[in-house]
Design an enzyme around this catalytic site. Structure first.
Site, PDB file in Angstrom:
ATOM      1  N   ASP A  65       0.533  -1.299   0.361  1.00  0.00           N
ATOM      2  CA  ASP A  65      -0.066  -0.321  -0.389  1.00  0.00           C
ATOM      3  C   ASP A  65       1.002   1.398   0.053  1.00  0.00           C
ATOM      4  OD1 ASP A  65       0.395   1.141   2.876  1.00  0.00           O
ATOM      5  OD2 ASP A  65      -0.544  -1.205   3.443  1.00  0.00           O
ATOM      6  N   GLU A 120      23.245 -21.081 -18.595  1.00  0.00           N
ATOM      7  CA  GLU A 120      22.568 -20.353 -17.934  1.00  0.00           C
ATOM      8  C   GLU A 120      22.441 -19.345 -17.457  1.00  0.00           C
ATOM      9  OE1 GLU A 120      18.962 -24.007 -17.069  1.00  0.00           O
ATOM     10  OE2 GLU A 120      20.727 -23.938 -15.880  1.00  0.00           O
TER      11      GLU A 120
END
Ligand code: GLA
Length: 744
Positions: free
Chosen positions: A534, A614
């Site tokens: 928030d 990777e």
């Protein structure tokens, strides 16, 4: 002047770039709300006709006007028991038994700059950026005075609102409800949108037709919560991404809240929002004041996308503060999904080696480093490094990590205590528990009573001690359960209703002190992922862990929902291992990175378990993220897909329209798929754009690249761009458009 008072008409008009907001003082001292919408400077009182609709009472002073009723007229801030039977904003009782509030105008002032709130998160204004209107209303019977505070940010299309209540009488007042904001819109056919969810599935937009009667959304959890968010949108039924009138209401508050919409007998709508009145009360003695949390009202005539972009800019530039607010955020490698609780010096240094090698900026040691923390059954509160796992302490560890090439970050959950901890054994009364009732556990832990000053001071000293003991550049501040057993051992019986709000005042004061004293530390908010996502948290911590769900495809939906109100720079999102630990789904590494590329990017896996190919790809991803960082953090967001589409597509456009990143991730694939046709947005029609680079991940076949040619901005905007169909396991693609002509 964004605030205009017209003495003759008794109107006050707040003007922003696209909107006007108007109120009027009418005899015998009521403050009516006349309008909020597209900009006009007309006196809009002509909209309201006297109309006796029956069973709507009229004030004593208007006894010959049966059609004049507070029940049918739009109010600026609705009292209670005064003839308006709709949802009130204010409810109270005094020690003489007086209830309700009949609020009458008592004066107003206009001042330069933005009003200040004490002890609560609030937006801030640069010089010349805002003007404040304070309208004072008073209820003679109770002695309550209400100051309605409005800060108008003209250029931002934003109005901040809050309420300051003062007890000017001689009776004790018990506040039972004090909404931060009230917005009465008299006409229209509306939809409303809220953001619901659950742990690991936060903030999915729910759009519904606004029906007659009362509807709303709220939290009783003592936190804003995963299940609801203190942000609602009211929009035209026809409003879409780029068209239609939209109103946003966002609270800067992290505790229990309530946002309600009521469509009344006349078809008018009342939106109210603020602290959740259930389980709330506040005693106001003569001479005392109370301020509500702040609400951000925003109006966009450019649809939901326009509303999002306005909130993003405002949250980034007028809510986030401090050193990190506008700075590139570090790329993080976090230990949680790599090690869970199984951390020790050796494992952390192995991760740090990887972080340094991959080019991450900060290695974050998550849960499991302190006390006897082998699992989530113990040790919250015992914030000293476990001597067996970390025999050399945090200072040494941070130094070693730095030598290996990255900064050091740490996980903390300071608001909590495990019953099995030295802290609980020493201070059982510091936890929220009800005398005589066994407390409720959440993740095996209890919540500290942050409303108590000694608890706040203890937490401050503990966190400050840790930060001084080692070179720590980042703190992940977690909160893994919500508030039950709301009872404070230090509050008298008639103040127990203040417990949750006092908790948040305590939390905010702690955050304020820590951010002030350790300005270079980047604090990231977290509550089991996005359980407290928030604007209240963002006033202190500029980024929040978006979700414990690190599955890129699932989190795309969460990021999309979050992005209606909150900027990308606020959303921390990481690339994790495949198959994903929450969903079991396997996805390509490239797709995972494209999905996690918000303004707060990182990794949440053990690179030691990856192949060299990777790891090489991760190095490239980090390099690419650095290249795009400013665009990702400050670019204007355009959503090109809807949540129900089989693909997620979004665009970020730099504020000058000079470059744009387009990302498309498939949520589902088809056989014999059609090419993907997208009309781009936000580009300058007069400009020319070239595809600077393009990148694919997880595609079944080698697709031919889009031609490296120039496109007219108008062509991309009006005719669009056709992308080759994407097939494979969660394929994704990204491309960067660069403006090539002189854009002076
Ligand atoms: C919460 C957080 C996770 C992790 C764990 C540690 O769930 O959201 O990211 O930090 O706590 O216990």
């Amino acid at each position: 002047m964004s605030i205009r008072y017209n003495e003759k008409d008794q109107t006050i008009t707040l003007l922003t770039r696209s909107a006007a907001y108007q109120m009027q003082i009418v005899p015998p001292g009521y403050l009516l709300h006349l309008y909020y919408g597209r900009r006009t400077e007309e006196d809009l009182s002509y909209l309201y006709l006297d109309h006796d609709c029956g069973f709507s009472p009229n004030p004593w002073e208007r006894q010959d006007q049966r059609g004049w009723s507070l029940d049918t007229l739009p109010q600026e801030y609705a009292g209670s028991l005064g003839g308006d039977f709709r949802t009130p904003c204010l409810e109270l009782s005094t020690d003489r038994g007086i209830r309700g509030a009949d609020l009458r105008y008592a004066g107003h002032t206009v001042t330069a700059g933005k009003y200040a709130l004490s002890g609560l998160p609030a937006a801030w204004a640069r010089e010349g950026e805002a003007e404040t209107l304070t309208v004072t209303l008073a209820d003679a019977a109770s002695g309550l005075q209400a100051e309605l505070l409005y800060a108008v940010f003209e250029e931002r299309d934003l109005i901040c609102r809050a309420l300051r209540l003062k007890n000017t009488g001689d009776q004790s007042i018990r506040l039972e409800k004090a909404a931060s904001v009230c917005l009465d819109l008299p006409f229209g056919d509306w939809d409303w949108i809220h953001f619901s969810g659950r742990h690991t599935m936060e903030r999915r937009p729910e759009r519904r037709r606004l029906l007659e009667g009362l509807q709303g959304v709220g939290s009783l959890r003592g936190a804003s919560g995963h299940q609801a968010n203190p942000f609602v949108i009211l929009c035209d039924r026809e409003a879409g991404e780029e068209q239609g009138d939209c109103y946003g209401m966002m609270l800067l508050y992290s505790g229990s809240f309530l946002a309600q919409l009521e469509k009344d007998q006349m078809g008018a709508v009342r939106l109210t929002a603020g602290i959740q009145p259930e389980l709330f009360s506040w005693r106001l003695e003569p001479g005392e004041s109370f301020e509500t949390p702040e609400a951000l009202l925003c109006f966009s005539p450019e649809g939901l996308g326009g509303l999002s972009r306005r909130y993003h800019r405002f949250l980034r530039q007028n809510v986030c503060r401090g050193y990190w607010a506008e700075r590139p955020r570090p790329v993080v490698l976090n230990s949680w999904e790599a090690c869970y609780f199984d951390v020790d010096e050796e494992r952390v240094l192995a991760l740090a080696r990887q972080a340094g090698d991959l080019g991450a900026d900060v290695l974050v040691l998550d849960d499991g480093w302190f006390g006897d923390r082998r699992d989530d059954h113990r040790a919250l509160g015992d914030w000293t490094p476990n001597p067996e796992r970390f025999p050399h302490g945090l200072g040494w560890l941070a130094r070693k990590v730095r030598e290996l090439g990255s900064g050091f970050g740490l996980w903390l959950e300071p608001e909590m205590v495990s019953p099995d901890s030295a802290l609980y054994r020493a201070h059982p009364d510091w936890a929220l528990t009800v005398p005589g009732r066994p407390p409720t556990l959440g993740r095996n832990q209890l919540v500290l009573d942050l409303g108590r000053e000694e608890v706040q001071n203890w937490i401050y000293d503990t966190v400050a001690g840790i930060l001084r003991s080692a070179d720590i550049s980042y703190i992940k501040w977690d909160m893994n359960r919500e508030l039950t057993d709301v009872y404070s051992r230090v509050l008298p019986p008639d103040r127990q209703g203040e417990c949750v709000h006092r908790y948040y005042r305590g939390l905010y004061s702690l955050m304020e002190r820590l951010c002030r004293d350790f300005p270079r530390v980047l604090f990231e908010g977290c509550a089991g992922g996005g359980g407290r996502f928030d604007a209240g948290i963002l006033a202190y911590f500029p980024q929040i862990w978006t979700s414990d769900n690190t599955d890129p495809v699932a989190r795309l939906g969460i990021q999309e929902g979050t992005g209606y109100g909150y900027p990308l720079s606020a959303m921390a999102a990481h690339v994790s291992a495949s198959p994903n630990h929450q969903t079991g789904r396997s996805t390509p590494l490239g797709t995972r990175a494209m999905a996690a590329m918000t303004g707060a990017f990182g990794y949440e896996l053990d690179p030691g378990k990856l192949t060299e190919t990777e790891r090489q790809e991760i190095r490239r991803q980090i390099a690419r993220w650095r290249e795009l960082e400013s665009l990702l953090r400050t670019g204007e967001l355009y959503r090109l897909s809807r949540p129900e589409d089989p693909f997620a597509a979004w665009q970020l456009v730099s504020t000058d329209g000079g470059e744009s990143l387009l990302t498309v991730c498939m949520r589902a694939v088809e056989s014999n798929p059609r090419p993907l046709w997208l009309r781009l947005r936000g580009l300058r029609p007069e400009g020319r754009y070239r595809i600077e680079w393009q990148e694919r991940a997880g595609c079944l076949e080698e697709l031919s690249e889009l031609p490296e040619r120039e496109y007219a901005g108008s062509a991309l905007l009006y005719a669009g761009l056709t992308l080759p169909p994407l097939r494979g396991d969660y394929p994704a693609m990204q491309l960067l458009l660069q403006r090539t002509d002189d854009n002076e």
